[in-house]
Structures are given as C-alpha cells and as structure tokens.
Design a protein around this motif. Structure first.
Motif, PDB file in Angstrom:
ATOM      1  N   LEU A  27       0.804  -1.215   0.000  1.00 25.14           N
ATOM      2  CA  LEU A  27       0.000   0.000   0.000  1.00 25.14           C
ATOM      3  C   LEU A  27       0.845   1.277   0.000  1.00 25.14           C
ATOM      4  CD1 LEU A  27      -2.996  -0.969   2.328  1.00 25.14           C
ATOM      5  CD2 LEU A  27      -2.977  -0.731  -0.165  1.00 25.14           C
ATOM      6  N   PRO A  28       1.943   1.355   0.765  1.00 27.19           N
ATOM      7  CA  PRO A  28       2.787   2.556   0.652  1.00 27.19           C
ATOM      8  C   PRO A  28       3.340   2.750  -0.759  1.00 27.19           C
ATOM      9  CG  PRO A  28       3.322   1.366   2.654  1.00 27.19           C
ATOM     10  CD  PRO A  28       2.415   0.474   1.859  1.00 27.19           C
ATOM     11  N   LEU A  29       3.695   1.656  -1.431  1.00 23.16           N
ATOM     12  CA  LEU A  29       4.174   1.755  -2.810  1.00 23.16           C
ATOM     13  C   LEU A  29       3.069   2.250  -3.732  1.00 23.16           C
ATOM     14  CD1 LEU A  29       6.347   1.249  -4.989  1.00 23.16           C
ATOM     15  CD2 LEU A  29       5.501  -1.113  -5.130  1.00 23.16           C
ATOM     16  N   VAL A  30       1.854   1.769  -3.523  1.00 20.86           N
ATOM     17  CA  VAL A  30       0.716   2.232  -4.329  1.00 20.86           C
ATOM     18  C   VAL A  30       0.552   3.740  -4.177  1.00 20.86           C
ATOM     19  CG1 VAL A  30      -1.778   2.087  -4.628  1.00 20.86           C
ATOM     20  CG2 VAL A  30      -0.469   0.013  -4.205  1.00 20.86           C
ATOM     21  N   GLY A  31       0.609   4.206  -2.939  1.00 19.53           N
ATOM     22  CA  GLY A  31       0.458   5.638  -2.704  1.00 19.53           C
ATOM     23  C   GLY A  31       1.557   6.456  -3.343  1.00 19.53           C
ATOM     24  N   LEU A  32       2.806   5.982  -3.262  1.00 14.55           N
ATOM     25  CA  LEU A  32       3.927   6.725  -3.827  1.00 14.55           C
ATOM     26  C   LEU A  32       3.875   6.727  -5.345  1.00 14.55           C
ATOM     27  CD1 LEU A  32       6.388   8.361  -3.100  1.00 14.55           C
ATOM     28  CD2 LEU A  32       7.728   6.248  -3.005  1.00 14.55           C
ATOM     29  N   LEU A  33       3.521   5.593  -5.947  1.00 15.52           N
ATOM     30  CA  LEU A  33       3.384   5.554  -7.401  1.00 15.52           C
ATOM     31  C   LEU A  33       2.197   6.407  -7.857  1.00 15.52           C
ATOM     32  CD1 LEU A  33       4.166   1.822  -8.271  1.00 15.52           C
ATOM     33  CD2 LEU A  33       5.526   3.845  -8.844  1.00 15.52           C
ATOM     34  N   ALA A  34       1.127   6.416  -7.083  1.00 17.48           N
ATOM     35  CA  ALA A  34      -0.007   7.282  -7.425  1.00 17.48           C
ATOM     36  C   ALA A  34       0.424   8.740  -7.395  1.00 17.48           C
ATOM     37  CB  ALA A  34      -1.160   7.046  -6.451  1.00 17.48           C
ATOM     38  N   PHE A  35       1.271   9.099  -6.432  1.00 14.06           N
ATOM     39  CA  PHE A  35       1.818  10.463  -6.401  1.00 14.06           C
ATOM     40  C   PHE A  35       2.642  10.731  -7.652  1.00 14.06           C
ATOM     41  CE2 PHE A  35       5.752  12.842  -5.556  1.00 14.06           C
ATOM     42  CZ  PHE A  35       5.226  14.111  -5.351  1.00 14.06           C
ATOM     43  N   GLY A  36       3.532   9.796  -8.015  1.00 10.56           N
ATOM     44  CA  GLY A  36       4.406   9.995  -9.165  1.00 10.56           C
ATOM     45  C   GLY A  36       3.659  10.077 -10.475  1.00 10.56           C
ATOM     46  N   PHE A  37       2.635   9.241 -10.640  1.00 11.96           N
ATOM     47  CA  PHE A  37       1.879   9.240 -11.893  1.00 11.96           C
ATOM     48  C   PHE A  37       0.773  10.298 -11.913  1.00 11.96           C
ATOM     49  CE2 PHE A  37       3.273   4.664 -12.173  1.00 11.96           C
ATOM     50  CZ  PHE A  37       4.023   4.815 -13.322  1.00 11.96           C
ATOM     51  N   LEU A  38      -0.050  10.322 -10.880  1.00 11.60           N
ATOM     52  CA  LEU A  38      -1.275  11.109 -10.925  1.00 11.60           C
ATOM     53  C   LEU A  38      -1.093  12.531 -10.414  1.00 11.60           C
ATOM     54  CD1 LEU A  38      -3.728   8.330  -9.630  1.00 11.60           C
ATOM     55  CD2 LEU A  38      -3.060   8.861 -11.991  1.00 11.60           C
ATOM     56  N   ALA A  39      -0.490  12.680  -9.223  1.00 18.18           N
ATOM     57  CA  ALA A  39      -0.336  14.024  -8.664  1.00 18.18           C
ATOM     58  C   ALA A  39       0.629  14.858  -9.503  1.00 18.18           C
ATOM     59  CB  ALA A  39       0.148  13.931  -7.216  1.00 18.18           C
ATOM     60  N   VAL A  40       1.743  14.267  -9.895  1.00 16.57           N
ATOM     61  CA  VAL A  40       2.700  15.015 -10.722  1.00 16.57           C
ATOM     62  C   VAL A  40       2.088  15.337 -12.077  1.00 16.57           C
ATOM     63  CG1 VAL A  40       4.967  14.943 -11.837  1.00 16.57           C
ATOM     64  CG2 VAL A  40       4.695  14.050  -9.522  1.00 16.57           C
ATOM     65  N   TYR A  41       1.316  14.397 -12.634  1.00 15.18           N
ATOM     66  CA  TYR A  41       0.630  14.679 -13.900  1.00 15.18           C
ATOM     67  C   TYR A  41      -0.293  15.883 -13.764  1.00 15.18           C
ATOM     68  CZ  TYR A  41      -2.346  14.297 -17.979  1.00 15.18           C
ATOM     69  OH  TYR A  41      -3.038  14.588 -19.123  1.00 15.18           O
ATOM     70  N   ALA A  42      -1.069  15.915 -12.680  1.00 13.90           N
ATOM     71  CA  ALA A  42      -2.007  17.020 -12.474  1.00 13.90           C
ATOM     72  C   ALA A  42      -1.270  18.350 -12.358  1.00 13.90           C
ATOM     73  CB  ALA A  42      -2.851  16.761 -11.225  1.00 13.90           C
ATOM     74  N   VAL A  43      -0.137  18.356 -11.655  1.00  8.57           N
ATOM     75  CA  VAL A  43       0.639  19.586 -11.509  1.00  8.57           C
ATOM     76  C   VAL A  43       1.192  20.037 -12.852  1.00  8.57           C
ATOM     77  CG1 VAL A  43       2.721  20.585 -10.495  1.00  8.57           C
ATOM     78  CG2 VAL A  43       1.209  19.177  -9.093  1.00  8.57           C
ATOM     79  N   LEU A  44       1.784  19.104 -13.611  1.00  4.73           N
ATOM     80  CA  LEU A  44       2.328  19.455 -14.925  1.00  4.73           C
ATOM     81  C   LEU A  44       1.236  19.937 -15.873  1.00  4.73           C
ATOM     82  CD1 LEU A  44       4.901  16.557 -15.480  1.00  4.73           C
ATOM     83  CD2 LEU A  44       5.398  18.961 -15.002  1.00  4.73           C
TER      84      LEU A  44
END
Length: 353
Positions: free
Chosen positions: A66-83
């Motif tokens: 689950l921590p890996l899921v959260g970190l990958l979600a940050f890398g893919f989804l949150a960073v995508y939204a910011v960019l």
C-alpha cells in the motif's frame, strides 16, 4: 550492487533494443509487421506476464504494498495534475497539448523495459509487484483520464457554421490504452484541432473501453484472484508462463523498431524538457518524497519504475488526437530519453541502491 554488475544487467537490454532498431532500419518489419509485434507484446505477452506475476503474489504481500501504491499514485497522478496545470495555465498550452506533454513526462516504459531490468536486478518475483501496481494505476486511472481530456472540446462549438465550410473530420474519441493505436496513425498524424468538435465523450464509455484492453484488465484480474486467495492452477501457470516468457524480448525489440520508425530526434527545448523530466527529474522527485513519507526500499522501487524513458503510448495518443508538431516533439522525446537513459538509468540504480 557494484556499477559493473548494474551494467551487466542494463547493457543486454539496450543491445536487444539495438537489434530491434537495426531490424527497423533495414525494414525487416514493415508497418504490418511492426503492428503485429506490438499486438503480440501489448495484447498477449505483457498482459499474461502481469496477470501471472500478480496472481502468484500472496495476498499479505499485496497488502504490504500500500505505501508503494500511494507513492506511485503520487508519481503518476499528482505530478501529472501539476504538470497539466503548469502547461495549461502558466505556459498557455491548449488542453490537448498540455494533456499529451504532461503524459509524456510521467509515463515511462516500465512495461516494455521493467521486466528485463528490474527482474535482472532484484529477481522476477520481487520486480513483478511494482510493475503490476504501476500497470493498474496507469491503465485503469491515468490513461483513461488523459483520453477523456483529449476528447474534450477546446472551445465551445459555434452556433452556426460558415457557409460552404467543410465539416472537420471526426477523429476517434478513444485510443486503445496500452498502445493499440494503429501503426499507420503514427505516420499520418491527425491535423491540429482534430477531434475538438462534437460532444464530449462519455466518462463511463472511456473507462469501459480502457478496461476491455488485456493490458488493463490483466493486472486487475490478477489482483482479484490474488486477493480472493485463488491459487494458480498448474495448467494455467504453465500456459501463461510460456506466453509471459515472450514479454521481455518482444517488448524490447518493439521499442527498437518503434524508435527506428520515429527517426532522428529534433532536439528542441520542449524535447529536452520532456526527456529530462522523464528520466531524471521525476524519479529523483519521487525518490526524495518516498524517503520522507515511506521507507528507503519503497522509495527505491517507485523511483526505478519511473526512471525508464518516455513510453511510446503518449506518441500513439498524439498521433490520434494531436498535431503533426505534437507527434514530432513526443516522438523525439521517446528517442532522446532512450539515449539518455543508457547513462541515467545505471546512475539512478546506483543512487537508490
């Protein structure tokens, strides 16, 4: 792991990509052959590999991820939204171009190269779960969201058409998640603004279309079977194992063939920005965030998933929904990031340990 050991794992991967590049340059794979190679990779071999690897993973191991899921979600989804926001609001890019370029920055070739590189470094079993988790996040959430954005009109449709003006050609609202856009579309990109007219595509239809793709539902099915505690039957294990065995080789050869078809990269500032964001900035950002929020092991896993070069999938989306300039820029970023990763990938592996 020493730097020499890292290169022992990484160099064969790039040699196989070079083989694919050579066959592409010699036209041993024409458009039909390249499409067949891609379909074998994306519709059969890689889905089988992801399905089997996550199905074999015990339920308690998945819960521990689950921590890996959260970190990958940050890398893919949150960073995508910011960019996406930066490109749309600060750089004043159109919604379609911002969506494509942001996707090129955050979607790496983990599916094409991850099995070979991470499996060689840590073993197939240990590398399988991060790749499968990334596959679920990208193919169930990120790519469908991007397809919805690409199908949205840039401007409100005019109430009346100019007399005698031809109606713009409608582009398909959906592109196949995981790389199913026809090979010919990469050579014949859609005109700028294509697909901007017409009603907004249904969210449910877009997600439903994505979920019908083997590269998308394979990891989901494996997750369901693993969580339900269903063991892998011996016959299914053997059959899927044989098919999954073709995943690494066919994926790497296809990367080389696709790069050969793209040609020499155009080294514009946009190409450099996308390439460096993909292979340097994003993995280091996720690694630093992971060290703060999770453990070093989880941070390393997430960073290595994101350290691969730009995926061909944004290029396929650009061919369907973007302009000729978008195709040239993202295609060039695919090639340049691949060249850069020959140096950056071993360095990042050495850094994260």
């Amino acid at each position: 792991m020493s730097f020499a050991e890292i290169f022992t794992v990484v160099v064969p991967v790039f040699l196989l990509i070079a083989v694919g590049y050579g066959t592409g340059r010699r036209a041993l794979f024409d458009a039909g052959g390249a499409q067949a190679l891609r379909e074998l990779t994306m519709q059969l071999a890689l889905p089988a590999a992801l399905l089997l690897s996550i199905w074999r993973t015990p339920r308690h191991v998945l819960v521990e991820q689950l921590p890996l899921v959260g970190l990958l979600a940050f890398g893919f989804l949150a960073v995508y939204a910011v960019l996406l926001g930066v490109l749309r609001l600060a750089a004043r890019r159109s919604l379609r171009r911002a969506a494509l370029f942001a996707l090129a920055c955050v979607q790496p070739q983990y599916a094409f190269m991850g099995t070979s590189v991470l499996g060689g470094l840590f073993g197939t079993a240990q590398a399988a779960v991060p790749i499968a988790v990334a596959g679920i996040i990208v193919n169930v959430v990120l790519d469908p969201v991007v397809l919805i954005l690409l199908g949205m009109p840039e401007h409100p449709a005019p109430r009346t058409a100019t007399a005698g003006a031809a109606a713009p050609a409608r582009q398909p609202a959906l592109a196949t998640v995981g790389g199913g856009a026809p090979e010919a579309s990469a050579a014949e990109p859609a005109p700028a603004g294509a697909g901007a007219s017409g009603p907004r595509p249904s969210v449910l239809r877009t997600v439903g279309h994505a979920l019908r793709e083997p590269f998308c539902w394979g990891p989901v099915l494996g997750l369901v079977l693993s969580v339900a505690g269903v063991g892998v039957p011996e016959i299914a294990d053997s059959a899927l194992g044989l098919l999954a065995g073709a995943a690494s080789a066919t994926a790497l050869v296809y990367v080389g063939v696709s790069v050969a078809r793209i040609g020499r990269p155009a080294l514009s500032p946009a190409v450099w920005a996308v390439s460096l964001t993909s292979v340097v900035v994003l993995p280091l950002l996720v690694y630093g965030t992971g060290l703060i929020l999770t453990s070093e092991a989880v941070a390393a896993q997430a960073a290595l998933i994101l350290a691969f070069p730009v995926s061909p999938v944004p290029l396929m989306f650009a061919a369907r929904h973007g302009s000729a300039e978008d195709v040239r820029t993202i295609g060039s970023a695919v090639v340049l990031s691949l060249l850069l990763s020959f140096v950056t990938l071993p360095l990042i592996i050495e850094l994260v340990g």
